[in-house]
Design an enzyme around this catalytic site. Structure first.
Site, PDB file in Angstrom:
ATOM      1  N   GLY A  13       0.859  -1.190   0.000  1.00  0.00           N
ATOM      2  CA  GLY A  13       0.000   0.000   0.000  1.00  0.00           C
ATOM      3  C   GLY A  13       0.889   1.231   0.000  1.00  0.00           C
ATOM      4  N   VAL A  82      -0.272 -12.788   3.879  1.00  0.00           N
ATOM      5  CA  VAL A  82       0.385 -13.021   5.164  1.00  0.00           C
ATOM      6  C   VAL A  82      -0.667 -13.588   6.110  1.00  0.00           C
ATOM      7  CG1 VAL A  82       1.595 -11.922   7.094  1.00  0.00           C
ATOM      8  CG2 VAL A  82       1.863 -11.004   4.769  1.00  0.00           C
ATOM      9  N   GLU A 170     -16.897  11.526   0.757  1.00  0.00           N
ATOM     10  CA  GLU A 170     -16.430  11.405  -0.632  1.00  0.00           C
ATOM     11  C   GLU A 170     -17.302  10.406  -1.404  1.00  0.00           C
ATOM     12  OE1 GLU A 170     -12.075  10.743  -0.515  1.00  0.00           O
ATOM     13  OE2 GLU A 170     -11.950  12.867  -1.038  1.00  0.00           O
TER      14      GLU A 170
HETATM   15  P1  FAD Z   1      -2.949   0.418   2.453  1.00  0.00           P
HETATM   16  O1  FAD Z   1      -2.761   1.488   1.451  1.00  0.00           O
HETATM   17  O2  FAD Z   1      -4.321   0.070   2.881  1.00  0.00           O
HETATM   18  O3  FAD Z   1      -2.224  -0.886   1.886  1.00  0.00           O
HETATM   19  C1  FAD Z   1      -2.178  -2.113   2.564  1.00  0.00           C
HETATM   20  C2  FAD Z   1      -1.693  -3.167   1.589  1.00  0.00           C
HETATM   21  O4  FAD Z   1      -1.513  -4.393   2.292  1.00  0.00           O
HETATM   22  C3  FAD Z   1      -2.673  -3.444   0.464  1.00  0.00           C
HETATM   23  O5  FAD Z   1      -1.991  -3.515  -0.770  1.00  0.00           O
HETATM   24  C4  FAD Z   1      -3.271  -4.800   0.841  1.00  0.00           C
HETATM   25  O6  FAD Z   1      -3.677  -5.562  -0.281  1.00  0.00           O
HETATM   26  C5  FAD Z   1      -2.100  -5.444   1.568  1.00  0.00           C
HETATM   27  N1  FAD Z   1      -2.494  -6.475   2.517  1.00  0.00           N
HETATM   28  C6  FAD Z   1      -3.422  -6.372   3.506  1.00  0.00           C
HETATM   29  N2  FAD Z   1      -3.492  -7.507   4.210  1.00  0.00           N
HETATM   30  C7  FAD Z   1      -2.596  -8.349   3.657  1.00  0.00           C
HETATM   31  C8  FAD Z   1      -2.195  -9.671   3.960  1.00  0.00           C
HETATM   32  N3  FAD Z   1      -2.709 -10.373   4.972  1.00  0.00           N
HETATM   33  N4  FAD Z   1      -1.233 -10.250   3.194  1.00  0.00           N
HETATM   34  C9  FAD Z   1      -0.683  -9.561   2.158  1.00  0.00           C
HETATM   35  N5  FAD Z   1      -1.007  -8.301   1.842  1.00  0.00           N
HETATM   36  C10 FAD Z   1      -1.959  -7.695   2.577  1.00  0.00           C
HETATM   37  N6  FAD Z   1      -5.693   9.474   2.790  1.00  0.00           N
HETATM   38  C11 FAD Z   1      -5.150  10.652   2.339  1.00  0.00           C
HETATM   39  O7  FAD Z   1      -4.095  11.058   2.843  1.00  0.00           O
HETATM   40  N7  FAD Z   1      -5.755  11.380   1.363  1.00  0.00           N
HETATM   41  C12 FAD Z   1      -6.891  10.982   0.756  1.00  0.00           C
HETATM   42  O8  FAD Z   1      -7.406  11.657  -0.128  1.00  0.00           O
HETATM   43  C13 FAD Z   1      -7.480   9.759   1.188  1.00  0.00           C
HETATM   44  N8  FAD Z   1      -8.608   9.307   0.588  1.00  0.00           N
HETATM   45  C14 FAD Z   1      -9.134   8.100   0.978  1.00  0.00           C
HETATM   46  C15 FAD Z   1     -10.277   7.658   0.310  1.00  0.00           C
HETATM   47  C16 FAD Z   1     -10.857   6.446   0.675  1.00  0.00           C
HETATM   48  C17 FAD Z   1     -12.088   5.999  -0.049  1.00  0.00           C
HETATM   49  C18 FAD Z   1     -10.254   5.673   1.706  1.00  0.00           C
HETATM   50  C19 FAD Z   1     -10.859   4.352   2.099  1.00  0.00           C
HETATM   51  C20 FAD Z   1      -9.116   6.106   2.364  1.00  0.00           C
HETATM   52  C21 FAD Z   1      -8.547   7.331   2.006  1.00  0.00           C
HETATM   53  N9  FAD Z   1      -7.390   7.820   2.639  1.00  0.00           N
HETATM   54  C22 FAD Z   1      -6.837   9.013   2.224  1.00  0.00           C
HETATM   55  C23 FAD Z   1      -6.717   7.033   3.687  1.00  0.00           C
HETATM   56  C24 FAD Z   1      -5.560   6.216   3.067  1.00  0.00           C
HETATM   57  O9  FAD Z   1      -6.009   5.545   1.920  1.00  0.00           O
HETATM   58  C25 FAD Z   1      -4.964   5.212   4.049  1.00  0.00           C
HETATM   59  O10 FAD Z   1      -4.605   5.873   5.226  1.00  0.00           O
HETATM   60  C26 FAD Z   1      -3.739   4.552   3.396  1.00  0.00           C
HETATM   61  O11 FAD Z   1      -4.143   3.740   2.319  1.00  0.00           O
HETATM   62  C27 FAD Z   1      -2.942   3.724   4.402  1.00  0.00           C
HETATM   63  O12 FAD Z   1      -1.821   3.210   3.753  1.00  0.00           O
HETATM   64  P2  FAD Z   1      -1.140   1.846   4.236  1.00  0.00           P
HETATM   65  O13 FAD Z   1       0.148   1.747   3.505  1.00  0.00           O
HETATM   66  O14 FAD Z   1      -1.130   1.770   5.718  1.00  0.00           O
HETATM   67  O15 FAD Z   1      -2.129   0.697   3.780  1.00  0.00           O
HETATM   68  P1  NAD Z   2     -13.246   8.239  10.234  1.00  0.00           P
HETATM   69  O1  NAD Z   2     -12.949   7.526  11.477  1.00  0.00           O
HETATM   70  O2  NAD Z   2     -12.456   9.451   9.911  1.00  0.00           O
HETATM   71  O3  NAD Z   2     -14.788   8.644  10.177  1.00  0.00           O
HETATM   72  C1  NAD Z   2     -15.787   7.746  10.593  1.00  0.00           C
HETATM   73  C2  NAD Z   2     -17.033   8.518  10.959  1.00  0.00           C
HETATM   74  O4  NAD Z   2     -18.049   7.588  11.313  1.00  0.00           O
HETATM   75  C3  NAD Z   2     -16.825   9.437  12.170  1.00  0.00           C
HETATM   76  O5  NAD Z   2     -17.278  10.721  11.840  1.00  0.00           O
HETATM   77  C4  NAD Z   2     -17.639   8.775  13.269  1.00  0.00           C
HETATM   78  O6  NAD Z   2     -18.191   9.702  14.186  1.00  0.00           O
HETATM   79  C5  NAD Z   2     -18.721   8.066  12.465  1.00  0.00           C
HETATM   80  N1  NAD Z   2     -19.340   6.953  13.189  1.00  0.00           N
HETATM   81  C6  NAD Z   2     -18.734   6.047  14.011  1.00  0.00           C
HETATM   82  N2  NAD Z   2     -19.630   5.193  14.535  1.00  0.00           N
HETATM   83  C7  NAD Z   2     -20.834   5.539  14.026  1.00  0.00           C
HETATM   84  C8  NAD Z   2     -22.145   5.025  14.174  1.00  0.00           C
HETATM   85  N3  NAD Z   2     -22.399   3.980  14.967  1.00  0.00           N
HETATM   86  N4  NAD Z   2     -23.148   5.607  13.496  1.00  0.00           N
HETATM   87  C9  NAD Z   2     -22.917   6.656  12.684  1.00  0.00           C
HETATM   88  N5  NAD Z   2     -21.697   7.205  12.516  1.00  0.00           N
HETATM   89  C10 NAD Z   2     -20.657   6.650  13.164  1.00  0.00           C
HETATM   90  O7  NAD Z   2     -13.094   7.142   9.057  1.00  0.00           O
HETATM   91  P2  NAD Z   2     -12.938   7.377   7.489  1.00  0.00           P
HETATM   92  O8  NAD Z   2     -13.815   8.448   6.997  1.00  0.00           O
HETATM   93  O9  NAD Z   2     -13.032   6.024   6.854  1.00  0.00           O
HETATM   94  O10 NAD Z   2     -11.429   7.879   7.349  1.00  0.00           O
HETATM   95  C11 NAD Z   2     -10.369   7.014   7.739  1.00  0.00           C
HETATM   96  C12 NAD Z   2      -9.050   7.769   7.580  1.00  0.00           C
HETATM   97  O11 NAD Z   2      -8.798   8.016   6.211  1.00  0.00           O
HETATM   98  C13 NAD Z   2      -9.081   9.129   8.277  1.00  0.00           C
HETATM   99  O12 NAD Z   2      -7.836   9.382   8.835  1.00  0.00           O
HETATM  100  C14 NAD Z   2      -9.331  10.094   7.149  1.00  0.00           C
HETATM  101  O13 NAD Z   2      -8.755  11.368   7.378  1.00  0.00           O
HETATM  102  C15 NAD Z   2      -8.654   9.405   5.974  1.00  0.00           C
HETATM  103  N6  NAD Z   2      -9.327   9.783   4.736  1.00  0.00           N
HETATM  104  C16 NAD Z   2      -8.899  10.940   4.154  1.00  0.00           C
HETATM  105  C17 NAD Z   2      -9.534  11.371   3.009  1.00  0.00           C
HETATM  106  C18 NAD Z   2      -9.055  12.644   2.361  1.00  0.00           C
HETATM  107  O14 NAD Z   2      -8.091  13.220   2.840  1.00  0.00           O
HETATM  108  N7  NAD Z   2      -9.682  13.095   1.298  1.00  0.00           N
HETATM  109  C19 NAD Z   2     -10.581  10.624   2.445  1.00  0.00           C
HETATM  110  C20 NAD Z   2     -10.988   9.444   3.081  1.00  0.00           C
HETATM  111  C21 NAD Z   2     -10.341   9.043   4.241  1.00  0.00           C
END
Ligand code: FAD
Ligand code: NAD
Length: 396
Positions: A13, A82, A170
């Protein structure tokens, strides 16, 4: 250590892939054996997943072949899952083998946190991976097809998103953009479709700038999203959700975006963890484990006020850079560098042409923020794959 040190990176990731890419630049040939393990042969751009989940983009645009990002002469890629980490034996158990390491990097990402809420695991979907968003996308479309056969089932056209954090916000932005197209495709009256974004906290995007939160809610409400704020989901059933005030909303689609935790393998390995996240030292190492670095959603890094930074791609990438540098320093016996998070801000999309953000302390909204979101995305593509990847996957 007289033989070549073995570095094993778990997860490709944000944290894992940046560590691998930086290591391949820094290390000389034969200075270390580096193995990268990931359960798929592609890296996925998690920050794009809300789009394919809603069906406004193709899932393939959110993934990149790992072999296109790494130099196979310097890094062995193992496509495997893993199943166990054994720090005491310096071994990692895969579904189909075992790896021994001298240095381990854990970047296995997060998992949905359901806080023990009954029924969420069984009946709600999550935005976490390519496979999980494919399911949501297909499921949404299928509900429209089913509704045409059973027009009394309004629950087929009711979409519940639990949690109005950044992921929830989003996603509803994209879903609201997708609905008119699905209505046209399936000859459905758009007024029959309901999108609920349900949030337990007293505001959407808790902790974020209130003015921008209001802007986001106004934009999304105009697009057709109904917010239920200060309303917790208490239970998820096959028929929909039950809220803390006793109200039941019938829906055949519940997407849970209520929060994440670290990967369970980390706590199962015996590391002291809070919801699967390990409080790492200044060099990103697990406590009392000088040879284990933990990055991204599995790690907990404190800000100057001793509160954890939110788990983001931004911090995971910076950790990856720092970790690679410290691995090289460890191997060469030189001084490690402390990790300092350089928070550049946040930008969140609200669907096509709309976003909110704070970048370098400057608030932005609307088209300017949407453009900034694309620039941030392209910067990431550039970091991992240079200009060719920007040209292939980037879009303005
Ligand atoms: P990940 O990117 O989740 O990668 C983990 C990797 O490990 C994956 O490739 C997975 O396949 C692999 N893996 C998992 N389990 C196993 C296993 N057992 N064996 C082998 N491989 C495995 N953050 C921002 O800063 N800006 C944003 O705009 C933003 N937008 C987001 C939008 C969405 C919809 C979501 C869900 C999250 C967003 N985030 C954003 C948060 C961000 O994506 C995560 O914080 C980030 O991906 C974490 O990176 P990581 O390297 O810890 O893990
Ligand atoms: P989050 O923890 O940030 O938000 C979860 C939300 O769900 C909270 O507002 C919480 O109050 C609510 N919630 C929890 N229990 C609930 C319940 N029982 N009923 C209703 N609402 C409930 O999780 P996320 O949005 O998945 O984000 C995860 C991480 O990824 C964060 O650090 C976030 O900043 C990051 N992220 C960043 C972006 C971006 O920068 N554009 C986009 C997506 C995620």
């Amino acid at each position: 250590m007289s033989r070549i040190p073995r570095i094993v990176i778990l997860g490709a990731g944000y944290g894992g892939i940046v560590t691998a890419i930086r290591l391949q630049k820094e290390l000389n040939y034969n200075e270390a054996d580096v193995t990268l393990v990931n359960k798929h042969d592609y890296h996925y751009i998690t920050t794009h997943l809300h789009m394919p989940a809603a069906g406004t983009d193709d899932p393939n645009n959110a993934r990149v072949s790992i072999l296109k990002l790494i130099d196979e002469f310097k890094i062995d890629f193992v496509k495997s899952t893993v199943v166990q980490i054994r720090p005491n034996e310096k071994k990692v158990i895969l579904e189909d083998g075992t790896l021994s390491y001298d240095y381990l990097v854990i970047g296995l990402g997060g998992e949905p946190e359901t806080f023990g809420i009954p029924g969420l695991k069984e009946h709600a979907m999550n935005i976490r991976s390519i496979n999980s968003v494919r399911l949501i996308r297909e499921h949404i479309e299928y509900q429209f097809a089913k509704f045409k056969r059973e027009p009394h089932r309004k629950d087929y056209l009711t979409f519940i998103v639990g949690g109005a954090g950044f992921t929830g916000i989003e996603f509803v932005g994209e879903l609201a953009d997708r609905i008119p197209k699905l209505c046209r495709e399936f000859d459905v009256d758009p007024s029959l479709v309901k999108i609920y974004n349900i949030e337990a906290a007293p505001t959407a995007l808790p902790g974020f700038d209130p003015e921008l939160v209001q802007y986001a809610m106004d934009v999304l409400t105009k697009k057709g999203v109904t917010f239920k704020i200060a309303t917790a989901i208490k239970e998820c059933t096959p028929e929909g959700v039950i809220l803390a005030d006793g109200e039941e909303i019938k829906s055949s689609t519940v997407v849970w975006t209520g929060g994440i935790r670290g990967n369970r393998l980390v706590e199962e390995a015996g590391f002291e963890a809070m919801r699967g996240r390990v409080k790492v030292d200044e060099y990103l190492r697990a406590p009392n484990s000088d040879h284990v670095f933990i990055l991204g959603d599995c790690s907990l890094v404190m800000n100057p006020d001793d509160r954890p930074y939110p788990p983001t791609a931004q911090i995971a990438m910076q950790q990856g850079e720092n970790c690679a540098k410290n691995l090289v320093a460890s191997i060469r016996g030189s001084q490690l560098t402390s990790f300092k998070f350089d928070n550049k801000g946040v930008v969140a999309s609200l669907g096509k042409g709309e976003a909110i953000g704070i970048v370098f302390g400057k608030k932005m909204r609307g088209g300017v923020a949407a453009m900034m979101k694309k620039i941030v995305d392209m910067r990431y593509l550039y970091i991992i794959g240079g200009v060719p990847l920007v040209l292939k996957k980037g879009r303005l």
